[in-house]
Design a protein around this motif. Structure first.
Motif, PDB file in Angstrom:
ATOM      1  N   MET A   1      -2.088 -13.671  -5.041  1.00  0.00           N
ATOM      2  CA  MET A   1      -3.219 -13.849  -5.958  1.00  0.00           C
ATOM      3  C   MET A   1      -3.884 -12.500  -6.223  1.00  0.00           C
ATOM      4  O   MET A   1      -4.205 -11.769  -5.281  1.00  0.00           O
ATOM      5  CB  MET A   1      -4.220 -14.801  -5.315  1.00  0.00           C
ATOM      6  CG  MET A   1      -5.361 -15.191  -6.193  1.00  0.00           C
ATOM      7  SD  MET A   1      -6.238 -16.523  -5.335  1.00  0.00           S
ATOM      8  CE  MET A   1      -7.677 -16.647  -6.330  1.00  0.00           C
TER       9      MET A   1
ATOM     10  N   ASP B   1       9.755   3.281   7.313  1.00  0.00           N
ATOM     11  CA  ASP B   1       9.343   1.959   7.788  1.00  0.00           C
ATOM     12  C   ASP B   1      10.245   1.551   8.940  1.00  0.00           C
ATOM     13  O   ASP B   1      11.439   1.851   8.944  1.00  0.00           O
ATOM     14  CB  ASP B   1       9.411   0.912   6.670  1.00  0.00           C
ATOM     15  CG  ASP B   1       8.532  -0.295   6.997  1.00  0.00           C
ATOM     16  OD1 ASP B   1       7.483  -0.457   6.343  1.00  0.00           O
ATOM     17  OD2 ASP B   1       8.878  -1.060   7.923  1.00  0.00           O
TER      18      ASP B   1
ATOM     19  N   ILE C   1      -6.131  -3.061   5.643  1.00  0.00           N
ATOM     20  CA  ILE C   1      -5.857  -3.571   4.287  1.00  0.00           C
ATOM     21  C   ILE C   1      -5.447  -5.042   4.379  1.00  0.00           C
ATOM     22  O   ILE C   1      -4.285  -5.400   4.230  1.00  0.00           O
ATOM     23  CB  ILE C   1      -4.787  -2.713   3.566  1.00  0.00           C
ATOM     24  CG1 ILE C   1      -5.104  -1.216   3.692  1.00  0.00           C
ATOM     25  CG2 ILE C   1      -4.674  -3.122   2.105  1.00  0.00           C
ATOM     26  CD1 ILE C   1      -6.400  -0.762   3.032  1.00  0.00           C
TER      27      ILE C   1
ATOM     28  N   SER D   1       2.847  -7.797   3.109  1.00  0.00           N
ATOM     29  CA  SER D   1       3.163  -7.777   1.673  1.00  0.00           C
ATOM     30  C   SER D   1       4.227  -8.789   1.270  1.00  0.00           C
ATOM     31  O   SER D   1       4.392  -9.074   0.091  1.00  0.00           O
ATOM     32  CB  SER D   1       3.606  -6.368   1.255  1.00  0.00           C
ATOM     33  OG  SER D   1       2.595  -5.453   1.586  1.00  0.00           O
TER      34      SER D   1
ATOM     35  N   SER E   1       0.846  -1.204   0.000  1.00  0.00           N
ATOM     36  CA  SER E   1       0.000   0.000   0.000  1.00  0.00           C
ATOM     37  C   SER E   1       0.876   1.247   0.000  1.00  0.00           C
ATOM     38  O   SER E   1       0.717   2.128  -0.857  1.00  0.00           O
ATOM     39  CB  SER E   1      -0.914   0.036   1.229  1.00  0.00           C
ATOM     40  OG  SER E   1      -1.677  -1.125   1.327  1.00  0.00           O
TER      41      SER E   1
HETATM   42  C1  LIG Z   1      -1.317 -15.259   4.504  1.00  0.00           C
HETATM   43  C2  LIG Z   1      -1.797 -14.111   3.674  1.00  0.00           C
HETATM   44  C3  LIG Z   1      -2.225 -14.332   2.373  1.00  0.00           C
HETATM   45  C4  LIG Z   1      -2.681 -13.267   1.601  1.00  0.00           C
HETATM   46  N1  LIG Z   1      -2.999 -13.485   0.297  1.00  0.00           N
HETATM   47  C5  LIG Z   1      -3.374 -12.452  -0.477  1.00  0.00           C
HETATM   48  C6  LIG Z   1      -3.636 -12.652  -1.853  1.00  0.00           C
HETATM   49  O1  LIG Z   1      -3.456 -13.729  -2.395  1.00  0.00           O
HETATM   50  N2  LIG Z   1      -4.076 -11.585  -2.567  1.00  0.00           N
HETATM   51  C7  LIG Z   1      -4.272 -10.355  -2.014  1.00  0.00           C
HETATM   52  O2  LIG Z   1      -4.721  -9.463  -2.712  1.00  0.00           O
HETATM   53  N3  LIG Z   1      -3.984 -10.129  -0.720  1.00  0.00           N
HETATM   54  C8  LIG Z   1      -3.521 -11.138   0.053  1.00  0.00           C
HETATM   55  N4  LIG Z   1      -3.200 -10.918   1.352  1.00  0.00           N
HETATM   56  C9  LIG Z   1      -3.333  -9.571   1.897  1.00  0.00           C
HETATM   57  C10 LIG Z   1      -2.157  -8.671   1.509  1.00  0.00           C
HETATM   58  O3  LIG Z   1      -0.932  -9.321   1.740  1.00  0.00           O
HETATM   59  C11 LIG Z   1      -2.252  -7.386   2.324  1.00  0.00           C
HETATM   60  O4  LIG Z   1      -3.524  -6.840   2.148  1.00  0.00           O
HETATM   61  C12 LIG Z   1      -1.236  -6.349   1.907  1.00  0.00           C
HETATM   62  O5  LIG Z   1       0.051  -6.908   1.804  1.00  0.00           O
HETATM   63  C13 LIG Z   1      -1.226  -5.210   2.921  1.00  0.00           C
HETATM   64  O6  LIG Z   1      -0.236  -4.316   2.546  1.00  0.00           O
HETATM   65  P1  LIG Z   1       0.058  -3.040   3.429  1.00  0.00           P
HETATM   66  O7  LIG Z   1       1.136  -2.299   2.753  1.00  0.00           O
HETATM   67  O8  LIG Z   1      -1.210  -2.312   3.701  1.00  0.00           O
HETATM   68  O9  LIG Z   1       0.550  -3.624   4.835  1.00  0.00           O
HETATM   69  P2  LIG Z   1       1.950  -4.309   5.182  1.00  0.00           P
HETATM   70  O10 LIG Z   1       2.515  -5.037   4.054  1.00  0.00           O
HETATM   71  O11 LIG Z   1       1.736  -5.068   6.439  1.00  0.00           O
HETATM   72  O12 LIG Z   1       2.911  -3.077   5.450  1.00  0.00           O
HETATM   73  C14 LIG Z   1       2.834  -2.277   6.589  1.00  0.00           C
HETATM   74  C15 LIG Z   1       4.216  -1.714   6.849  1.00  0.00           C
HETATM   75  O13 LIG Z   1       4.138  -0.756   7.902  1.00  0.00           O
HETATM   76  C16 LIG Z   1       5.320  -0.834   8.674  1.00  0.00           C
HETATM   77  N5  LIG Z   1       5.055  -0.253   9.988  1.00  0.00           N
HETATM   78  C17 LIG Z   1       4.174  -0.684  10.913  1.00  0.00           C
HETATM   79  N6  LIG Z   1       4.223   0.105  12.004  1.00  0.00           N
HETATM   80  C18 LIG Z   1       5.136   1.070  11.762  1.00  0.00           C
HETATM   81  C19 LIG Z   1       5.630   2.171  12.519  1.00  0.00           C
HETATM   82  N7  LIG Z   1       5.197   2.453  13.764  1.00  0.00           N
HETATM   83  N8  LIG Z   1       6.588   2.955  11.964  1.00  0.00           N
HETATM   84  C20 LIG Z   1       7.058   2.682  10.713  1.00  0.00           C
HETATM   85  N9  LIG Z   1       6.623   1.639   9.968  1.00  0.00           N
HETATM   86  C21 LIG Z   1       5.674   0.847  10.478  1.00  0.00           C
HETATM   87  C22 LIG Z   1       5.599  -2.329   8.717  1.00  0.00           C
HETATM   88  O14 LIG Z   1       6.948  -2.607   9.028  1.00  0.00           O
HETATM   89  C23 LIG Z   1       5.216  -2.767   7.311  1.00  0.00           C
HETATM   90  O15 LIG Z   1       6.326  -2.779   6.451  1.00  0.00           O
HETATM   91  C24 LIG Z   1      -2.729 -11.961   2.150  1.00  0.00           C
HETATM   92  C25 LIG Z   1      -2.278 -11.736   3.448  1.00  0.00           C
HETATM   93  C26 LIG Z   1      -1.795 -12.788   4.199  1.00  0.00           C
HETATM   94  C27 LIG Z   1      -1.269 -12.526   5.575  1.00  0.00           C
END
Ligand SMILES: Cc1cc2nc3c(=O)[nH]c(=O)nc-3n(C[C@H](O)[C@H](O)[C@H](O)COP(=O)(O)OP(=O)(O)OC[C@H]3O[C@@H](n4cnc5c(N)ncnc54)[C@H](O)[C@@H]3O)c2cc1C
Length: 585
Positions: free
Chosen positions: A135, A119, A427, A129, A100
């Motif tokens: 998928m 991060d 998310i 992520s 995201s």
């Molecule tokens: C097992 C599993 C299978 C999945 N399969 C799918 C799929 O097939 N298809 C699909 O569309 N989605 C899937 N998802 C969902 C998808 O992976 C997530 O929706 C997506 O990766 C979320 O991304 P994000 O960037 O919002 O969060 P994240 O990837 O969790 O990133 C958040 C970031 O914030 C950082 N952070 C947190 N707190 C702080 C702080 N205080 N200061 C600085 N940095 C901080 C963390 O270190 C991290 O890097 C799956 C999830 C899981 C767990």
């Protein structure tokens, strides 16, 4: 509903009691829960109970498990951050370098705005992520009418362009939910109806032989299948890296090992953020902090949701395993109670069969261990789609934590009382599939904010959406490989034999922006160590290359985060080595 009534309902209907349960409901229909539970499941069930109450917008669940201690940022941490002084300033700070945050950074890098992504981890993509099924869901597993459904279908459509521009592996192979004799057909038809309501393109029911024509390797006997041709596959980590690299090439700055600790406001407006590295001056903060998004929202006095981590275990089989080529899930393996989207059996873009995920609510947001029951659950969800395969085919398993809120929807909106604070929270799956649409939505919110501040933001005239992907030696023809070796002899040194990864690719990964700086970072970027031997052979060699390139002692090379050294100490001192006869070295 009034708070007293909800409290009574919870006391009467939950089936367990929460010590000192207190319920309040704000004018905005935000429920806040307090109390002490016996275990984590009770905490989560209480949150869901409150969220299902009609009219409730979201739930802040402060119920704690008896005896558990939550680490909170203290005054000392904030004072420490202040003492480090101002280290940077930017128009926009994005908290979280997951898919995201990186997608938003790339989208904003097309505008005349200065952007910093921070991060807390050393590498990008260290949250959900990096540990997902990869998928690109079609949109028939999400509840119609939700923001999630809208983002999913829109995001899926935008992936072809992303893949072309950013040069990541992308396969639009489609997926099938198959029903066999004795399976509950209603589950399949509900997915069909949801898909129709969500306007999933090309989705249709297929019968008998047609299923085998599309997916010849699945067990015979499927009666009806729900075929969604728009399902696609990526490697979530590769997508995130590609986005980060392109955002960085267009001017976004990445500050790793930088944790947000506090947000300072003046007359209700954001003035600066306090981080573990010092102060960053900014008026606009995008909260893409995954499982910690609730805590970041709290720093801005804008918390109206609680994020609970739902762990998913995933199993990877050896690439040579025969069976399904695309995602195929048997209807009876769809678990409507688990909140897991799709999955089952599939093949990654690297060609490995993947089983899972499981879904388990966990208290510790950092806990990505895989317990025996989670392994079995993930295994049983898909193994039958690989006839003849068994546990001997398993080469790796891991887990990721989904950042879920209690309304089970994405929260992408401007904060109510703090101009410049934007939520990108909750998310969970299908967050990867939705990322292109999420980024566009956040960009709109950012533009609204600057407009309200009287600043009109223009498009950069020299923005380049194209990223030059790294060379993947194993995908080249013999002639191309020979040419590469002539140009750079490091291509002639194969470091990872299982995945055919060369020294040149490892060195390149360390010098890209943002760079790989841990052993796991190298593995995810190049696949060195991702094969059958799981870095048993190449791990020490990569440590050696990293220590040479970074000019660090080999004991300073980290596995996945700061201070997670791969090697604890040298078994022989350099002087001892010099004294040994050559043959014994
Ligand atoms: C097992 C599993 C299978 C999945 N399969 C799918 C799929 O097939 N298809 C699909 O569309 N989605 C899937 N998802 C969902 C998808 O992976 C997530 O929706 C997506 O990766 C979320 O991304 P994000 O960037 O919002 O969060 P994240 O990837 O969790 O990133 C958040 C970031 O914030 C950082 N952070 C947190 N707190 C702080 C702080 N205080 N200061 C600085 N940095 C901080 C963390 O270190 C991290 O890097 C799956 C999830 C899981 C767990």
């Amino acid at each position: 509903m009034k708070a007293e009534k909800l409290l009574k309902n919870m006391q009467n209907k939950l089936g367990f009691s929460i010590d000192g349960l207190a319920v309040s409901i704000s004018n905005d229909k935000i429920v806040t829960l307090n109390g002490t539970a016996d275990n984590w499941n009770q905490v989560v069930e209480s949150g869901f109970f409150a969220a299902k109450t009609r009219g409730v917008k979201n739930v802040v669940n402060n119920i704690r498990v008896k005896g558990s201690i939550k680490k909170e940022t203290g005054l000392e941490d904030l004072n420490e951050a202040l003492s480090l002084g101002t280290i940077a300033s930017a128009d926009v700070v994005i908290v979280g370098a997951g898919v995201s945050g990186c997608a938003i950074a790339r989208e904003l890098s097309a505008l005349n705005l200065s952007v910093i992504v921070i991060d807390k981890e050393s590498e990008v993509s260290m949250g959900a992520s990096k540990a997902n099924n990869g998928m690109i869901h079609p949109g028939n597993a999400v509840k119609p009418g939700t923001l999630k459904a809208k983002m999913n279908v829109e995001g899926n459509k935008l992936y072809d362009q992303w893949a072309r521009d950013l040069g990541f592996a992308f396969e639009r192979t489609g997926s099938i939910i198959a029903a066999y004799k004795g399976d509950k057909m209603i589950t399949l038809y509900l997915a069909y109806i949801a898909g129709r309501l969500n306007r999933v393109p090309g989705m249709r029911l297929i019968f008998g032989k047609k299923i085998m024509q599309i997916e010849p390797d699945v067990p015979k006997g499927a009666i009806v299948g729900l075929y969604t041709p728009s399902t696609a596959y990526v490697d979530g980590f590769e997508v995130t890296i590609a986005l980060a690299e392109n955002a960085a090439a267009n001017g976004a700055k990445f500050m790793m090992d930088t944790e947000i600790l506090g947000i300072d406001k003046n007359s209700g407006k954001i003035e600066r953020i306090l981080t573990s590295k010092g102060i960053i001056e900014t008026g606009c903060v995008i909260n893409a902090a995954g499982v910690y998004a609730d805590e970041v929202a709290k720093m801005a006095d804008e918390q109206f949701y609680t994020i609970h981590a739902r762990r998913g275990a995933i199993i990877i089989l050896d690439r040579n395993t025969i069976g399904a080529k695309r995602n195929i899930t048997r209807v009876k393996k769809l678990d409507s109670s688990s909140h897991s989207k799709g999955g089952g059996a599939q093949r990654t873009v690297s060609g490995n069969p993947l089983l899972g995920p499981s879904a388990k609510e966990i208290e510790n947001k950092e806990d990505t261990s895989v317990l025996a029951d989670e392994f079995e659950y993930a295994y049983m969800r898909g193994i039958e789609m690989f006839p003849g395969a068994g546990k001997k085919n398993v080469i790796s398993f891991f887990a990721g934590n989904r950042p879920a809120d209690y309304k089970e929807d994405f929260i992408i909106e401007a904060a109510k009382n703090t101009p410049g604070f934007i939520h990108c929270a909750g998310i969970q799956s299908p967050g990867l599939a939705s990322a292109p649409a999420i980024a566009k939505r956040v960009k709109g919110l950012v533009l609204n904010y600057f407009e309200s501040e009287g600043r009109s933001i223009t498009q950069k005239h020299d923005w380049n959406p194209i990223r030059i992907p790294p060379v993947v030696f194993r995908n080249k023809s013999r002639e191309e490989q020979d040419k590469l070796i002539k140009e750079n002899p490091k291509y002639g040194n194969v470091v990872c034999r299982c995945e055919l990864v060369t020294e040149a690719e490892i060195v390149d990964a360390m010098h890209r922006n943002p760079p790989a700086c841990t052993l796991d970072g190298i593995k995810r970027r190049t696949r060195a160590g991702a094969g059958r031997c799981q870095s048993g052979f190449c791990g020490p060699k990569i440590v050696e290359i990293m220590s040479r390139e970074l000019n660090y002692d080999s004991c300073e090379i980290d596995l996945k985060k700061k201070n997670s050294s791969v090697l604890l100490s040298h078994s022989r001192k350099k002087e001892d080595k010099e004294m040994l006869p050559e043959a014994s070295l």
